[in-house]
Scaffold this active site. Structure first.
Site, PDB file in Angstrom:
ATOM      1  N   ASP A   9       9.164   7.056  -1.433  1.00 37.79           N
ATOM      2  CA  ASP A   9       8.640   5.866  -0.621  1.00 37.79           C
ATOM      3  C   ASP A   9       9.090   5.824   0.532  1.00 37.79           C
ATOM      4  O   ASP A   9      10.232   5.165   0.830  1.00 37.79           O
ATOM      5  CB  ASP A   9       8.390   4.718  -1.567  1.00 37.79           C
ATOM      6  CG  ASP A   9       7.488   3.501  -1.058  1.00 37.79           C
ATOM      7  OD1 ASP A   9       7.201   3.707   0.247  1.00 37.79           O
ATOM      8  OD2 ASP A   9       6.862   2.765  -1.689  1.00 37.79           O
ATOM      9  N   HIS A  24       4.396   6.237  -1.368  1.00 35.13           N
ATOM     10  CA  HIS A  24       4.031   4.734  -1.455  1.00 35.13           C
ATOM     11  C   HIS A  24       2.497   4.904  -2.039  1.00 35.13           C
ATOM     12  O   HIS A  24       1.402   4.594  -1.321  1.00 35.13           O
ATOM     13  CB  HIS A  24       3.823   4.350   0.196  1.00 35.13           C
ATOM     14  CG  HIS A  24       3.830   2.623  -0.230  1.00 35.13           C
ATOM     15  ND1 HIS A  24       4.731   1.816  -0.635  1.00 35.13           N
ATOM     16  CD2 HIS A  24       2.877   2.046   0.382  1.00 35.13           C
ATOM     17  CE1 HIS A  24       4.184   0.597  -0.639  1.00 35.13           C
ATOM     18  NE2 HIS A  24       3.002   0.554  -0.046  1.00 35.13           N
ATOM     19  N   SER A  60       3.007  -2.934  -3.746  1.00 27.63           N
ATOM     20  CA  SER A  60       3.457  -3.275  -2.502  1.00 27.63           C
ATOM     21  C   SER A  60       3.537  -4.767  -2.195  1.00 27.63           C
ATOM     22  O   SER A  60       4.365  -5.310  -2.898  1.00 27.63           O
ATOM     23  CB  SER A  60       2.588  -2.400  -1.473  1.00 27.63           C
ATOM     24  OG  SER A  60       3.221  -2.401  -0.217  1.00 27.63           O
TER      25      SER A  60
END
Length: 253
Positions: free
Chosen positions: A199, A231, A145
């Protein structure tokens, strides 16, 4: 007030989904690959966590890398400093740089000054490992991320060719103005990019925009899309990362 609640919800996703990842890793069976002669040189894997997370919380990742090639691997799981984060109404939390909105899209505004400051800190960690005697070809930077976005910036702006950079659910954190700062040596660092199609925190479109960006710079990138993955990171991604790094490790000879 309602807006604040909506904005804080994605932050919980960053941390909670990763906790699930760690559980999966700990439950996965050990790799029973055959031993290899002690010919492998020292290697280094730097893992950069996501927004609101910490380095120690991600350390179980290394338990998945059981192949003999990783016996001489040094791992580093640093924690980001505490900073206010705009997308979550500004409270202080662990963050490598500022994020202005969630979900992150391909066109989201970018904190270029913040990312460049964070890159300097990552480069200092790499320099320290080089000083310890590790071949740059055996240095790998990986991140999830926000940490994935920082990984991309760090390997592209490092003046030497590294073993590789692996981005999970990340995005391109700068504009094309960065091109003039990328050296020919940095363009030789291989990139692996993995992103879940489901996601909703860093949209798939943000990850999908990465390879075309890199191609325009003449940089090779292996991109893998995972249907149904939100995610988070799953074991399949990490097993692939293990293989990807293993094929690039250099022996002591």
């Amino acid at each position: 007030m309602k807006k604040s609640i909506l904005l804080t919800k994605p932050i919980a996703v960053f941390v909670a989904t990763f906790g699930i990842t760690v559980v999966f890793i700990l439950l996965s069976p050990p790799n029973r690959s055959s031993p290899k002669p002690d010919s492998m040189a020292r290697s280094f894997i730097l893992w950069l966590h996501g927004l609101g997370d910490s380095g120690p919380a991600n350390e179980p990742i290394k338990t998945l890398f059981t192949s003999p090639e990783f016996k001489r691997t040094t791992w580093s799981f640093p924690s980001a400093p505490f900073n206010p984060v705009t997308c979550n109404n500004g409270p202080t939390m662990t963050s490598w740089f500022d994020i202005y909105e969630i979900p992150v899209t391909a066109d989201s505004p970018k904190d270029e000054n913040g990312i460049l400051k964070a890159v300097q800190n990552v480069h200092a960690m790499i320099d320290k490992e080089l000083a310890a005697g590790t071949n740059p070809s055996n240095i790998f930077v990986c991140g999830f991320s926000q940490g994935g976005a920082l990984t991309l910036a760090s390997v592209l702006l490092y003046p030497r060719t590294l073993g590789g950079g692996a981005i999970f659910s990340g995005w391109v954190p700068f504009n094309y103005s960065i091109i003039e700062h990328i050296t020919p040596e940095a363009k030789k660092t291989p990139i692996f990019w993995s992103h879940g199609i489901a996601d909703r925190t860093v949209l798939f479109e943000a990850g999908q925009a990465g390879p075309p960006f890199l191609e325009k710079l003449g940089i090779s990138c292996e991109f893998k899309a995972y249907p149904g993955l939100a995610h988070s990171i799953n074991n399949e991604e990490l097993h692939h990362l293990e293989s990807w790094i293993k094929t690039r490790l250099r022996s002591s000879s």
